[in-house]
Structure formats: structure tokens, C-alpha cells
Design an enzyme around this catalytic site. Structure first.
Site, mmCIF file in Angstrom:
data_model
loop_
_atom_site.group_PDB
_atom_site.id
_atom_site.type_symbol
_atom_site.label_atom_id
_atom_site.label_comp_id
_atom_site.label_asym_id
_atom_site.label_seq_id
_atom_site.Cartn_x
_atom_site.Cartn_y
_atom_site.Cartn_z
ATOM 1 N N GLN A 10 0.718 -1.188 0.006
ATOM 2 C CA GLN A 10 -0.065 -0.090 -0.136
ATOM 3 C C GLN A 10 0.893 1.086 0.080
ATOM 4 O O GLN A 10 1.735 1.530 0.796
ATOM 5 C CB GLN A 10 -0.881 -0.063 1.099
ATOM 6 C CG GLN A 10 -1.773 -1.076 1.203
ATOM 7 C CD GLN A 10 -3.111 -0.491 2.047
ATOM 8 O OE1 GLN A 10 -2.992 -0.199 3.085
ATOM 9 N NE2 GLN A 10 -4.240 -0.579 1.173
ATOM 10 N N ILE A 11 0.953 1.803 -1.203
ATOM 11 C CA ILE A 11 1.858 3.236 -1.168
ATOM 12 C C ILE A 11 0.896 4.625 -1.243
ATOM 13 O O ILE A 11 -0.392 4.565 -1.808
ATOM 14 C CB ILE A 11 2.474 3.161 -2.666
ATOM 15 C CG1 ILE A 11 3.115 1.818 -3.027
ATOM 16 C CG2 ILE A 11 3.540 4.383 -2.449
ATOM 17 C CD1 ILE A 11 4.485 1.643 -2.566
ATOM 18 N N PRO A 12 1.069 5.446 -0.472
ATOM 19 C CA PRO A 12 0.261 6.573 -0.144
ATOM 20 C C PRO A 12 0.328 7.196 -1.418
ATOM 21 O O PRO A 12 1.132 7.297 -2.195
ATOM 22 C CB PRO A 12 1.062 7.363 0.758
ATOM 23 C CG PRO A 12 2.085 6.630 1.428
ATOM 24 C CD PRO A 12 2.161 5.382 0.572
ATOM 25 N N GLY A 15 3.173 11.624 -1.176
ATOM 26 C CA GLY A 15 4.330 11.386 -0.275
ATOM 27 C C GLY A 15 4.868 12.816 -0.220
ATOM 28 O O GLY A 15 4.519 13.732 -0.710
ATOM 29 N N GLY A 17 8.478 14.798 -1.100
ATOM 30 C CA GLY A 17 9.773 15.081 -1.923
ATOM 31 C C GLY A 17 10.929 15.669 -1.143
ATOM 32 O O GLY A 17 10.761 16.594 -0.226
ATOM 33 N N TYR A 56 20.679 14.375 -4.149
ATOM 34 C CA TYR A 56 20.305 15.431 -3.582
ATOM 35 C C TYR A 56 21.272 15.995 -2.300
ATOM 36 O O TYR A 56 21.497 15.355 -1.461
ATOM 37 C CB TYR A 56 18.922 15.467 -3.010
ATOM 38 C CG TYR A 56 17.697 14.988 -3.990
ATOM 39 C CD1 TYR A 56 18.082 15.151 -5.275
ATOM 40 C CD2 TYR A 56 16.428 14.640 -3.765
ATOM 41 C CE1 TYR A 56 17.090 14.741 -6.269
ATOM 42 C CE2 TYR A 56 15.498 14.213 -4.432
ATOM 43 C CZ TYR A 56 15.775 14.421 -5.937
ATOM 44 O OH TYR A 56 14.788 13.885 -6.643
ATOM 45 N N HIS A 117 18.189 7.017 -11.389
ATOM 46 C CA HIS A 117 17.385 8.443 -11.374
ATOM 47 C C HIS A 117 17.223 9.005 -12.811
ATOM 48 O O HIS A 117 16.165 9.509 -12.812
ATOM 49 C CB HIS A 117 18.631 9.389 -10.674
ATOM 50 C CG HIS A 117 18.105 10.691 -10.312
ATOM 51 N ND1 HIS A 117 18.422 11.202 -9.106
ATOM 52 C CD2 HIS A 117 16.857 11.454 -10.645
ATOM 53 C CE1 HIS A 117 17.602 12.135 -8.978
ATOM 54 N NE2 HIS A 117 16.779 12.322 -9.638
HETATM 55 N N1 NAP Z 1 13.177 11.876 -10.381
HETATM 56 C C1 NAP Z 1 13.428 13.090 -10.760
HETATM 57 O O1 NAP Z 1 14.284 13.355 -11.923
HETATM 58 C C2 NAP Z 1 12.823 14.473 -9.962
HETATM 59 C C3 NAP Z 1 13.125 15.699 -10.399
HETATM 60 C C4 NAP Z 1 12.516 16.732 -9.741
HETATM 61 C C5 NAP Z 1 11.747 16.296 -8.341
HETATM 62 N N2 NAP Z 1 11.903 15.098 -7.945
HETATM 63 C C6 NAP Z 1 11.287 14.740 -6.630
HETATM 64 O O2 NAP Z 1 9.914 15.225 -6.725
HETATM 65 C C7 NAP Z 1 9.868 16.183 -5.617
HETATM 66 C C8 NAP Z 1 8.727 17.318 -5.890
HETATM 67 O O3 NAP Z 1 9.108 18.129 -6.859
HETATM 68 P P1 NAP Z 1 9.660 19.568 -6.657
HETATM 69 O O4 NAP Z 1 10.289 19.613 -5.346
HETATM 70 O O5 NAP Z 1 10.566 19.598 -8.193
HETATM 71 O O6 NAP Z 1 8.484 20.421 -7.140
HETATM 72 P P2 NAP Z 1 7.178 20.732 -6.268
HETATM 73 O O7 NAP Z 1 6.937 19.702 -5.221
HETATM 74 O O8 NAP Z 1 6.177 20.596 -7.219
HETATM 75 O O9 NAP Z 1 7.085 22.223 -5.788
HETATM 76 C C9 NAP Z 1 7.899 22.556 -4.700
HETATM 77 C C10 NAP Z 1 7.523 24.124 -4.482
HETATM 78 O O10 NAP Z 1 6.356 24.341 -4.425
HETATM 79 C C11 NAP Z 1 6.008 25.104 -2.987
HETATM 80 N N3 NAP Z 1 4.783 24.538 -2.504
HETATM 81 C C12 NAP Z 1 4.598 23.342 -2.200
HETATM 82 N N4 NAP Z 1 3.314 23.032 -1.676
HETATM 83 C C13 NAP Z 1 2.727 24.282 -1.723
HETATM 84 C C14 NAP Z 1 1.625 24.574 -1.359
HETATM 85 N N5 NAP Z 1 0.679 23.845 -0.868
HETATM 86 N N6 NAP Z 1 1.191 25.879 -1.753
HETATM 87 C C15 NAP Z 1 2.182 26.594 -2.008
HETATM 88 N N7 NAP Z 1 3.350 26.485 -2.465
HETATM 89 C C16 NAP Z 1 3.574 25.010 -2.200
HETATM 90 C C17 NAP Z 1 7.138 24.756 -2.160
HETATM 91 O O11 NAP Z 1 7.444 25.745 -1.568
HETATM 92 P P3 NAP Z 1 7.283 25.935 0.058
HETATM 93 O O12 NAP Z 1 8.511 25.139 0.623
HETATM 94 O O13 NAP Z 1 7.344 27.420 0.578
HETATM 95 O O14 NAP Z 1 5.851 25.219 0.305
HETATM 96 C C18 NAP Z 1 8.321 24.417 -3.407
HETATM 97 O O15 NAP Z 1 9.031 25.944 -3.786
HETATM 98 C C19 NAP Z 1 11.157 16.719 -5.155
HETATM 99 O O16 NAP Z 1 11.388 17.142 -3.952
HETATM 100 C C20 NAP Z 1 12.001 15.333 -5.439
HETATM 101 O O17 NAP Z 1 11.751 14.474 -4.324
HETATM 102 C C21 NAP Z 1 12.376 14.008 -8.865
#
Ligand code: NAP
Length: 270
Positions: A10-12, A15, A17, A56, A117
């Protein structure tokens, strides 16, 4: 929370990031205190799936995640931890070394889900998966997956993996439908593979006036619309990142937002 049930797991649906936890490409000591606080509030709110990577903050995100979990007293078995091997570490020995590094950083003896990745032009998937399969056989990793893989590479991964590919983690949001258009989403849904949507709420995803209008009418935020739109789709989970406890709580609550057929139709072209 709502869950995707897959391979008896069961995966939420939502989650957390960990990109920017502890730094960006390198560790940033200024971020240690806010990162630990963000992880602690996420754990206290009940997030159980955490997504990190050796890349990261050059392993420091993994270190802070492990530290925050230990400080919170949360049982390891209650959590689902995803980490990723970097695209330059895909030779057999390098994969094994990278995983040992991630386990050391996390202070854990297994990773729930371990992903490639990014694909690299030089990778030989059969060799990479020989190492990944060994990590599963040795109990260091429970499940395998990939990230940023197109349909052809996803199918090749399935052929090379001794166990089911649990997920393909890709950019997917109201603003970015690339992995819908390229057939990956439909393939995942038809073949019991989770599509983990990353960057779900980045500013670009929520700026359209239609999204804002639907959010205002429902009395919720555009970010919650963006997340609800994702998690209403079968086999889609997501991992928003936030340092802000209120945003973290709103993101979790988005799992209970129901978008009507009419609202979904309005969002279809966004
Ligand atoms: N596999 C890959 O190549 C890859 C690439 C990119 C990302 N990821 C993973 O995906 C995760 C999420 O992606 P992401 O960090 O790029 O982007 P995201 O989660 O879509 O956006 C993060 C940004 O949105 C803001 N935010 C989040 N929730 C909010 C809300 N409810 N209201 C207003 N602002 C909000 C945050 O600011 P605040 O801190 O001010 O809330 C932050 O600046 C990453 O942390 C990482 O684990 C993986």
C-alpha cells in the site's frame, strides 16, 4: 490518506519530496535546521513515503532524512523510503557502491524503493539490473523502479529486472502532460506500474486562471487542485515538497478533494 495497492503493497497517494532538503547540488549548512524542521513536521503530519536521492545535496538530503526519522522515533517499518542511483553510477560495481552510500547516509539497512534516477546514453540496462537484482536478493532494496524513462526504456527495464518494476517517476502535472502524450501513463496503468508524478505543484502548474477559478469556487488552493487532479487518476501517486507545515498539511488534505466531471473537463486542456 488514500493508497495505491500494488504487488500487495500500500503506497500513499501523496508522499514527500526531499529535493532541496539539506542543499541543492551540494550540502548547504544554512538549510540544516529548516530541513530537519520540515521533515519533522511532515512526519508529525503523517507522511510515510519520503523520496530522496544520492544526488540531492550530494547525499546530505539522505543524511538529514535518516536523522529526522530517528529523532522523531518513527518506526522504520512504518515508512516507505525511495532513493535513487545517479545516472553516472550505472556500471555493476558503481550501483552496489552507490546503494551502500545511500544506506550509510540514511543510517538504514534497507531502502524500500530504489530507482535509476536518469537514463544515460552509455548505460547497459542488463548490467545495471544485474546489480539492482543483487541488491534485492541481498535484502538491501525491497523494490526497484526507474525515473525519467520513456516507454522503450521502461519496457527494457521490465525485461531486465528480476522483480516487477514498481514505478516510473516522471514530471507530470496540469502543466506538463509529456508522459501522458508519450504513452507512458497509459502503459503504466495497463501494466500495474505506478506513475510517480514529480514537480506536481511547481508555480507553472498552477498559474492558469481556470485552475485558480475552480480553487476559489471550492474554497481551496490551486496547489490542492493540482494534486487532486493527479491523485484522482488510477496508478498515479505524487511527492510534493514543501518547507512550510501549512502547505504540507494542505498537500496531504488534497487527497480528499473530489473534482467533478465538469471540473475535470475544464482542466483537460490546461
Ligand atoms: N526523479 C527526478 O528526476 C525528480 C526531479 C524533480 C523532482 N523530483 C522529486 O519530486 C519532488 C517534488 O518536486 P519539486 O520539489 O521539483 O516540485 P514541487 O513539489 O512541485 O514544488 C515545490 C515548490 O512548491 C511549493 N509548494 C509546495 N506545496 C505548496 C502549497 N501547498 N502551496 C504553495 N506552495 C507550495 C514549495 O514551496 P514551500 O516550501 O514554500 O511550500 C516549493 O517551492 C522533489 O522534492 C523530488 O523528491 C524528482
Amino acid at each position: 490518506m488514500k493508497y495505491e495497492t500494488i504487488h500487495n503493497l500500500q503506497i500513499p497517494k501523496i508522499g514527500f519530496g526531499c529535493w532541496t532538503i539539506g542543499g541543492h547540488k551540494t550540502p548547504d549548512p544554512v538549510l540544516d535546521v529548516p530541513s530537519l524542521a520540515a521533515l519533522r513536521s511532515a512526519l508529525d503530519l503523517g507522511y510515510t513515503h519520503f523520496d530522496t536521492a544520492e544526488d540531492y545535496a550530494a547525499g546530505h538530503s539522505e543524511e538529514l532524512l535518516g536523522q529526522a526519522i530517528r529523532l522523531s522515533g518513527t518506526a522504520r517499518e512504518a515508512l516507505f523510503i525511495t532513493s535513487k542511483v545517479h545516472g553516472t553510477h550505472l556500471r555493476y560495481d558503481a550501483v552496489l557502491r552507490a546503494c551502500e552510500g545511500s544506506l550509510r547516509h540514511l543510517g538504514m539497512d534497507y531502502i524500500d524503493l530504489y530507482l535509476i534516477h536518469w537514463p544515460s546514453k552509455r548505460m547497459k540496462l542488463e548490467e545495471t539490473f544485474r546489480a539492482l537484482n543483487k541488491l534485492v536478493a541481498d535484502g538491501k532494496v525491497k523494490y526497484l523502479g526507474v525515473s525519467n524513462f520513456d516507454l522503450k526504456l521502461l519496457k527494457e527495464s521490465q525485461a531486465a529486472s528480476a522483480t516487477a518494476i514498481l514505478t516510473n517517476q516522471v514530471p507530470y502535472s496540469l502543466a506538463d502532460r509529456t508522459y501522458d502524450r508519450n504513452g507512458v501513463l497509459a502503459y503504466c496503468q495497463a501494466n500495474d506500474i505506478l506513475l510517480t508524478a514529480y514537480s506536481p505543484v511547481k508555480r507553472r502548474s498552477i498559474k492558469s486562471s481556470k485552475i485558480r477559478a475552480i480553487a476559489a469556487a471550492k474554497g481551496i488552493t490551486p496547489q490542492q487542485i493540482a494534486l487532486a487532479w493527479l491523485v484522482q487518476q488510477p496508478r498515479v501517486i505524487t511527492i510534493p515538497m514543501s518547507f512550510n507545515p501549512q502547505h504540507q498539511a494542505e498537500n496531504m488534505a488534497a487527497v480528499d478533494v473530489e473534482l467533478t466531471a465538469e471540473e475535470l473537463a475544464q482542466l483537460a486542456g490546461q
